[in-house]
Design a protein around this motif. Sequence first.
Motif, PDB file in Angstrom:
ATOM      1  N   PHE A  59       0.842  -1.204   0.000  1.00 12.55           N
ATOM      2  CA  PHE A  59       0.000   0.000   0.000  1.00 12.55           C
ATOM      3  C   PHE A  59       0.879   1.257   0.000  1.00 12.55           C
ATOM      4  O   PHE A  59       0.662   2.174  -0.802  1.00 12.55           O
ATOM      5  CB  PHE A  59      -0.929  -0.019   1.225  1.00 12.55           C
ATOM      6  CG  PHE A  59      -1.549   1.307   1.542  1.00 12.55           C
ATOM      7  CD1 PHE A  59      -2.423   1.917   0.653  1.00 12.55           C
ATOM      8  CD2 PHE A  59      -1.250   1.968   2.726  1.00 12.55           C
ATOM      9  CE1 PHE A  59      -2.996   3.155   0.945  1.00 12.55           C
ATOM     10  CE2 PHE A  59      -1.813   3.196   3.024  1.00 12.55           C
ATOM     11  CZ  PHE A  59      -2.685   3.785   2.129  1.00 12.55           C
ATOM     12  N   VAL A  63       1.237   4.184  -2.971  1.00 11.99           N
ATOM     13  CA  VAL A  63       1.056   5.624  -2.739  1.00 11.99           C
ATOM     14  C   VAL A  63       2.293   6.388  -3.223  1.00 11.99           C
ATOM     15  O   VAL A  63       2.177   7.404  -3.912  1.00 11.99           O
ATOM     16  CB  VAL A  63       0.771   5.918  -1.239  1.00 11.99           C
ATOM     17  CG1 VAL A  63       0.744   7.417  -0.982  1.00 11.99           C
ATOM     18  CG2 VAL A  63      -0.557   5.299  -0.831  1.00 11.99           C
ATOM     19  N   LEU A  66       2.363   6.493  -6.955  1.00  9.78           N
ATOM     20  CA  LEU A  66       1.360   7.436  -7.474  1.00  9.78           C
ATOM     21  C   LEU A  66       1.817   8.877  -7.301  1.00  9.78           C
ATOM     22  O   LEU A  66       1.635   9.710  -8.199  1.00  9.78           O
ATOM     23  CB  LEU A  66       0.015   7.225  -6.750  1.00  9.78           C
ATOM     24  CG  LEU A  66      -0.780   5.988  -7.147  1.00  9.78           C
ATOM     25  CD1 LEU A  66      -1.966   5.774  -6.211  1.00  9.78           C
ATOM     26  CD2 LEU A  66      -1.273   6.095  -8.582  1.00  9.78           C
ATOM     27  N   VAL A  67       2.445   9.168  -6.159  1.00 13.44           N
ATOM     28  CA  VAL A  67       2.954  10.527  -5.928  1.00 13.44           C
ATOM     29  C   VAL A  67       4.037  10.854  -6.956  1.00 13.44           C
ATOM     30  O   VAL A  67       4.020  11.924  -7.574  1.00 13.44           O
ATOM     31  CB  VAL A  67       3.514  10.670  -4.485  1.00 13.44           C
ATOM     32  CG1 VAL A  67       4.262  11.979  -4.314  1.00 13.44           C
ATOM     33  CG2 VAL A  67       2.379  10.573  -3.471  1.00 13.44           C
ATOM     34  N   SER A  70       2.515  11.387 -10.371  1.00 10.31           N
ATOM     35  CA  SER A  70       1.844  12.698 -10.454  1.00 10.31           C
ATOM     36  C   SER A  70       2.859  13.815 -10.614  1.00 10.31           C
ATOM     37  O   SER A  70       2.675  14.732 -11.415  1.00 10.31           O
ATOM     38  CB  SER A  70       1.030  12.961  -9.183  1.00 10.31           C
ATOM     39  OG  SER A  70       0.119  11.944  -8.974  1.00 10.31           O
TER      40      SER A  70
ATOM     41  N   VAL B  74      -8.766   7.646  -7.216  1.00 10.89           N
ATOM     42  CA  VAL B  74      -8.096   6.431  -6.708  1.00 10.89           C
ATOM     43  C   VAL B  74      -7.888   6.514  -5.195  1.00 10.89           C
ATOM     44  O   VAL B  74      -7.809   5.497  -4.498  1.00 10.89           O
ATOM     45  CB  VAL B  74      -6.743   6.205  -7.448  1.00 10.89           C
ATOM     46  CG1 VAL B  74      -5.656   7.155  -6.967  1.00 10.89           C
ATOM     47  CG2 VAL B  74      -6.278   4.767  -7.297  1.00 10.89           C
ATOM     48  N   PHE B  78      -7.856   4.134  -0.651  1.00  4.80           N
ATOM     49  CA  PHE B  78      -6.670   4.049   0.196  1.00  4.80           C
ATOM     50  C   PHE B  78      -6.950   3.370   1.540  1.00  4.80           C
ATOM     51  O   PHE B  78      -6.057   2.812   2.151  1.00  4.80           O
ATOM     52  CB  PHE B  78      -6.073   5.441   0.429  1.00  4.80           C
ATOM     53  CG  PHE B  78      -5.252   5.939  -0.739  1.00  4.80           C
ATOM     54  CD1 PHE B  78      -5.085   5.176  -1.870  1.00  4.80           C
ATOM     55  CD2 PHE B  78      -4.641   7.183  -0.689  1.00  4.80           C
ATOM     56  CE1 PHE B  78      -4.343   5.629  -2.955  1.00  4.80           C
ATOM     57  CE2 PHE B  78      -3.887   7.642  -1.752  1.00  4.80           C
ATOM     58  CZ  PHE B  78      -3.733   6.869  -2.890  1.00  4.80           C
ATOM     59  N   ALA B 220      -2.773  12.248  -8.791  1.00  2.96           N
ATOM     60  CA  ALA B 220      -3.403  11.110  -8.117  1.00  2.96           C
ATOM     61  C   ALA B 220      -3.537  11.309  -6.612  1.00  2.96           C
ATOM     62  O   ALA B 220      -4.487  10.830  -6.007  1.00  2.96           O
ATOM     63  CB  ALA B 220      -2.605   9.838  -8.406  1.00  2.96           C
ATOM     64  N   PHE B 283      -6.428   2.371 -10.448  1.00  2.00           N
ATOM     65  CA  PHE B 283      -5.525   3.303 -11.133  1.00  2.00           C
ATOM     66  C   PHE B 283      -5.560   3.044 -12.646  1.00  2.00           C
ATOM     67  O   PHE B 283      -5.661   3.982 -13.451  1.00  2.00           O
ATOM     68  CB  PHE B 283      -4.101   3.130 -10.582  1.00  2.00           C
ATOM     69  CG  PHE B 283      -3.047   3.805 -11.408  1.00  2.00           C
ATOM     70  CD1 PHE B 283      -2.877   5.186 -11.357  1.00  2.00           C
ATOM     71  CD2 PHE B 283      -2.224   3.077 -12.255  1.00  2.00           C
ATOM     72  CE1 PHE B 283      -1.914   5.822 -12.138  1.00  2.00           C
ATOM     73  CE2 PHE B 283      -1.267   3.696 -13.030  1.00  2.00           C
ATOM     74  CZ  PHE B 283      -1.120   5.072 -12.972  1.00  2.00           C
TER      75      PHE B 283
END
Lengths: 74, 572
Positions: A59, A63, A66-67, A70, B74, B78, B220, B283
């Motif tokens: 997880f 994250v 994804l950061v 982005s 997305v 979480f 995101a 995603f």
Amino acid sequence: MFHFIQRLFRGTGLRTRELLPHGSGDPFHSPAQPGADESTGLPGLPTWRRVYLFVFGCFVLWVVLLVVFSRVFA
Amino acid sequence: MSLLDYLVLFGTMIGIAAYGTWQTRGVHSLSGYFKGDQTTRWAAIGISVMATQASAITFMSTPGQGYESGLGFVQNYFGMPLALIIVAAVFLPLYRRLDVYTAYEFLGRRFDAKTRLLGAALFLLQRGLAAGITIYAPAIVLSTVFGWRLDVTILLSGLLVIVYTVTGGSRAVTLTHKYQLGLIFAGMVTAFIVLLVRLPAGLTLTDAFTVAGGFKKLEAVDFSLDVDQRYTFWSGLLGGLFLSLSYFGTDQSQVQRYLHGASLRESRLGLMFNAVCKIPMQFFILLLGALVFVFYQFERPPVFFNEVAWKSQAERASGDRLRALAADFTAVHTQKQQLIRAWLDAQHAGNPQAAATARAAAVAAQAHSEAIRDETKGLLHAADPRTSTNDADYVFITFVLGHLPHGMIGLLVAVIFAAALSSKASELNALGATTTVDFYRHVLKRDASDAHYVAASKWFTAFWGLVALAFALFAHLVENLIQAINILGSVFYGVVLGLFLVAFFLRRVGGTAVFWSALTAQTLVFGLFFTLNISYLWYNLIGCAACVLLSLILQAASGARGNTAEPVTATP
């Protein structure tokens, strides 16, 4: 049916042990023993605690990815 | 759609349903019918849990979300990995140790019969009403786009799922889930590949991401604490944890999926599979939508994606303004396309200043396009108030219809139906199980044979299927139906989660305290719902907190200990 309605509002409700197979302990008060229930059977992750840590790590990794994704295309 | 598309669509849908029915015929025990005799391996459980959660809306709306708002959605997922860890570590071992059929049976064992019936009744009320939507929502979009009759679309898809769910029970549901999810993945990957191939020549994937990022479609994660932001890391983590815990831990449509496991290990691994895979899967679907947005920067999109609604108004004599707006939209789109090409050319030439200038101009042109779209939506809604201004559900299906080759269109429509059927089957199976186990067997007929209960289960499953069909057929009479169902869910979900949290974590609280607390909390939620004007999502938190706190207070006030707070002795 009448007995059922009586039982509904008696307040004490069903008892646990009578509903369990003979010889089994109280399921609500078994000590928490992660990994004691069954082997995970996963190489490198012998206990459930490690499996949960691995999932949590995934997880965190998602994250972070994804950061980064982005930021790169911001 | 061509003949080939119809062959693919009906071939896959009927083929999967027929295979599931044939393979699981002749289930004679209640355990076989509702728990698949607990022989399922972790991969099948993981797939079944995933297929239950993935409804048709997921595959119609989520790419539309990616198109309109980017990847931010997305973050809603979480909290899910953490919730699944809690379910696997705390909820699941107790469910399995007590060998329950339903989550509400657990409430009966932990508390008493009335608390069990309360939990089961709240589930039946909420899920029974929501069941119609699972069929209605994709049917309304597909019947609009393809011109099919809405009632026929609803009846065909609804009857198909009723047949195999009634015949094979939970085993049929799990078995068909495997093929339905395989079909869904195959369809989505196919759409992704076709999308990449159909991007303009010379536009690399990096260029596509650059364009999407330039229009803020790839943001995101948002760590801001601004409560006005719809999706943030914190709201996704906390709200998502809360909702996922309710959904995976207490909703029978999910609990029934993982109770199938051949062992605790198989059930846990199935849940962990979802904990790891759900975020990347969402995603990917959102990224598909963001890339559809890039695609439509080089190909003129419709000014309003529900083209049937637009045409019906624009072709009237009073549609002058709509047609003029469409012409403006085309002109702005052409200008924007040139600006994007200039932006990418400058980027390739290593001229960041020119790239930034062209990008700013393209973003301004996009804002102009959006303003035209907003005015169009306003006009359409004014002309016909029944026209929804939200056309996000039509984005992906418009792309599929306009740009995928024949055969693949049928495949993608099959994906939408497969998703609808997979979630519908789990719902019907759960409704049938709860009605049979928690009401019929527990209240009305306690000492019948297994064969009798299996027969009753089939009737109850069919009954709920027909209720869902009837609700879907008359759903158009209710305005803002999907929102109404979401509100209904939020009004009940919090109290149900409260019941389970007390059951798992507050061992001193007994059945009577939690029962009256849940009723009071539910009354409080109803009262607040009719008097306050707050977001309905808050009722999840309010209902849960009220149930837990009141249980503690009532238990303390009564001075008694809970009926399972200490090792229990046999009842005289």
